[in-house]
Design an enzyme around this catalytic site. Structure first.
Site, short mmCIF file in Angstrom:
data_model
loop_
_atom_site.label_atom_id
_atom_site.label_comp_id
_atom_site.label_asym_id
_atom_site.label_seq_id
_atom_site.Cartn_x
_atom_site.Cartn_y
_atom_site.Cartn_z
CG ASP A 106 21.77 26.04 7.05
OD1 ASP A 106 22.50 27.02 7.29
OD2 ASP A 106 20.56 26.02 7.35
CG HIS A 136 14.98 33.57 6.55
ND1 HIS A 136 15.83 34.35 5.80
CD2 HIS A 136 15.79 32.69 7.18
CE1 HIS A 136 17.08 33.95 5.98
NE2 HIS A 136 17.07 32.94 6.81
CG HIS A 145 22.59 28.22 11.60
ND1 HIS A 145 21.48 28.91 12.00
CD2 HIS A 145 22.40 27.88 10.32
CE1 HIS A 145 20.62 28.99 10.98
NE2 HIS A 145 21.16 28.37 9.96
CD GLU A 182 23.42 30.93 8.58
OE1 GLU A 182 22.35 31.28 9.11
OE2 GLU A 182 23.58 30.86 7.36
#
Lengths: 355, 358
Positions: free
Chosen positions: A241, A327, A76, A218
């Site tokens: 990923d 993140h 992604h 995503e």
């Protein structure tokens, strides 16, 4: 059977490192992946037979082959960010999150908009009077704001509009054996697929039809993967990923560590990987002497979970690059793990698959 | 300048208008029959094709040509209650259908089942409550509907588990501009879509999907989008409006009277950027007021439509609605009219090849 060892080639390794840096630093939050897509498209033009962009913005690159199976590889393009929902009279921007950007991680960060406008994330601090713990309890996007240094709504309005999205502002760092930057999730996956496709094509060893999809959105719900897998409907699919690790001090229990090789996904919160694909990946890794580790992720999922449920179902697996601080603006991964992923995919795809 | 025609007020404002009838019609998710009938009656003979599907959607096709099919969606269902059990006492237990704040349920009047049996969601009189009880709102599972029956047998003659209970609220105007009623989410969208379907279209195929079961998971829209395979879609909704005293400006989401609302992003969809730009351009060209939806909370049919098959370019245009998902909601007539004007102007530009260029 010849074992492919792409990572050992200096030029190829340098090109992957360069691309990883370039993509990590590019701007591309969910829904605004243009810059990343344009970069990848340019890189793929030399080796893809067909390139197209679909209705949601997914980038499809096909490398044809007469033998083997129709394989979908997905990575992604989007990263997490913050979207401006309101510009106050005072010039502060109020926001909501795009994907999993936690308030505690956002606080005090420097963020950047698509046009380069820089901002800093602050929060309403009146609860500090009741103690820091109380303040942190109440920390949420609705009590936070972005300061772009504007003194009024008019001044702010000249640079930013409601709906504009900012991402973490972070330079990529090569730490030697490891590297750090924003959006390694999943720009490193994108870089691997680009270099892989080029390498297989240039060496004339592609033995399966490759449908690379660089997906959008995503982070907000595997949306690009949902529609692109409906369109392609391959014989098998592998998503590339990142995954969390359990190798930092007193971390949540998780078996994956940096430097132990590419992670072969067994299951995560929304998907059980196809056992045949897991077997193929493990057997190939063993045969070629490529370090690998088994991954069970209890919290989180990837594009693979959407691909698996396309139409009447697709046999799907996933490979993951171990990544710390997912993140956050400063994620960390290991170069050799990246190399293992590249080599494993290269060896799998340079034989005709029967799926 | 977009001409709404002579029946401008008939469409929205007065008691007796299409919106009044739709607001008072009763239809919770999965039981939208009455709403579907009103819409079908209004469209029969006025559109090229009118049909229903297995999940209860009402679909209407108008226009054709131009190589473009635009799907417009408005949902027929309202949030409400469903009778789950009849107690020995003759009182009724219920479950919520759709997202309702438990605190708006106490002391409301409802209509139960197809015979519209009158009921009251009674609460313990304040005189009899202990101090601690007064501080805590009643939960939905603690409340009962009283239909005046003295026993289960008596109640069973009037209602059954599975019957819907809708709020008993009349549609009325406060003024020329502001109206109140139940289910403005999304009967307002249905009223707007009804008018769009009655207009003459050529050079674009306009398909109206009056969807079922939006409030419980955008289900009707998912099926409709798959069947219709549109080029693009616009969802016509009622949306959050919290511009009341005591709300911080950044938590208002929208303002009543500031015009139709264009969504940038919500929990279910990131609106197609090109369509958003085209809608803004259209509004500015036609002098139609508009505002952006200043929150990402909430979702609607766009969530399932845009992920249909290979993906559908989707936008959302809404009417601001105060006190949404409660028995009495409030909206501005002018906002609804401007919503209609904006969508018609946009579709005319699509017809002319100016928008949604392929």
């Amino acid at each position: 059977m010849v074992v492919l060892n792409l990572w050992r080639e200096d030029a190829l390794r340098e090109s992957l490192k360069r691309l990883a840096r370039q993509l990590s630093e590019a701007y591309g939050p969910s829904g605004h992946e243009d810059e990343v897509r344009d970069t990848i498209k340019r890189e793929m033009e030399t080796c893809a037979d067909e390139i197209k962009v679909d209705a949601l913005g997914n980038l499809h690159c096909t490398l044809k082959s007469d033998s083997g199976s129709k394989v979908l590889l997905a990575a992604h393009m989007d990263e997490v960010g913050v979207v401006v929902t309101h510009i106050g009279d005072d010039g502060y921007l109020r926001f909501s999150n795009v994907g999993g950007a936690d308030p505690e991680v956002l606080l005090g960060q420097s963020v950047v908009f698509g046009d380069g406008t820089v901002g800093v994330v602050g929060a309403e601090t009146e609860k500090m009077a009741e103690g820091r713990r109380k303040f942190l309890e109440h920390l949420a996007p609705r009590s936070m704001f972005i300061d772009i240094g504007s003194r009024s709504r008019d001044e702010a309005g000249r640079r930013v509009r409601v709906g504009d999205v900012a991402v973490y502002r972070r330079e990529f760092s090569d730490l030697g054996a490891r590297f750090s930057g924003k959006a390694l999730d999943d720009r490193v996956g994108c870089a691997i697929l680009v270099v892989l496709a080029r390498a297989l094509r240039e060496r004339g060893i592609l033995k399966n039809e490759l449908n690379l999809v660089f997906t959008v959105q995503e982070e907000v719900g595997v949306r690009g993967a949902t529609t692109s897998s409906y369109a392609i409907y391959p014989d098998l699919a592998i998503a590339v990923d990142v995954t969390r690790t359990g190798d930092t001090p007193k971390s949540e229990r998780m078996a994956v560590s940096l430097g132990k090789g590419v992670a072969v996904k067994v299951r995560d919160s929304r998907m059980v990987a196809d056992p045949g694909i897991v077997r193929l990946l493990v057997e190939t890794a063993e045969r070629c002497g490529i370090p690998y580790q088994m991954e069970v992720l209890e919290r989180g999922s990837t594009d693979a979970s959407a691909i698996q449920l396309a139409r009447s179902g697709v046999r799907t697996g996933a490979l993951s690059i171990p990544c710390r601080y997912v993140h956050s603006p400063c994620q960390v991964s290991d170069w050799d793990d990246v190399g293992c992923c590249l080599d494993l995919l290269g060896n799998v795809l340079s034989s005709p698959l029967e799926f | 300048m977009c001409d709404l025609g002579d029946d401008r007020r008939v469409f929205i404002g007065a008691e007796g208008s299409a919106l009044a009838e739709l607001s008072e019609a009763r239809g919770i998710s999965g039981q939208e029959g009455e709403v579907r009938q009103i819409l079908a009656r209004s469209l029969r003979g006025r559109v090229k094709e009118l049909w229903g599907d297995s999940i209860g959607n009402l679909l209407a096709r108008a226009g054709g040509g131009g190589g473009k099919r635009v799907m417009l969606a408005a949902h027929m269902d309202e949030v409400g209650l469903v009778i789950s059990r009849i107690e020995k006492s003759g009182f009724l237990r219920f479950a919520k259908v759709g997202g309702i704040d438990d605190r708006v349920l106490g002391s409301k009047a409802v209509l139960v089942g197809k015979d519209k049996v009158y009921g009251v969601i009674g609460t313990k009189p304040v005189h009899l409550q202990e101090a601690a009880e007064r501080k805590r709102p009643f939960r939905a599972d603690e409340l009962l509907i009283d239909i005046g029956a003295k026993s289960k047998e008596e109640a069973e003659k009037l209602v059954r588990p599975g019957d819907m209970a809708t709020f008993d609220v009349r549609f009325e105007s406060f003024s020329d501009e502001v109206v109140k009623g139940k289910a403005l989410d999304d009967r307002a969208g249905c009223a707007v879509l009804l008018e769009i379907m009655k207009a003459q279209w050529q050079g674009v195929e306009v398909v109206g999907a009056f969807t079922s079961q939006e409030e419980i998971g955008v289900r009707g829209a998912r099926v409709a989008a798959f069947a219709l395979e549109p080029t693009a879609a616009i969802v016509v909704e009622a949306t959050l409006c919290s511009d009341t005293p005591g709300t911080d400006p950044h938590e208002e989401c929208t303002r009543l009277g500031d015009g139709p609302v264009i969504t940038l992003m919500d929990r279910g969809v990131i609106a197609d950027r090109a369509m958003v730009e085209e809608l803004v351009e259209t509004a500015e060209k036609e002098g139609i007021p508009y505002q952006f939806r200043r929150t990402t909370a909430g979702g609607n049919d766009a969530a399932s439509i845009h992920l249909s098959r290979e993906g559908v370019r989707t936008a959302v245009v809404s009417v601001p609605c105060r006190y949404i998902h409660s028995p009495v909601s409030v909206m501005s007539v002018t906002d609804a009219e401007n919503c209609l004007r904006l969508l018609i102007a946009y579709l005319r530009r699509v017809e002319a090849g100016e928008c949604l260029r392929i």
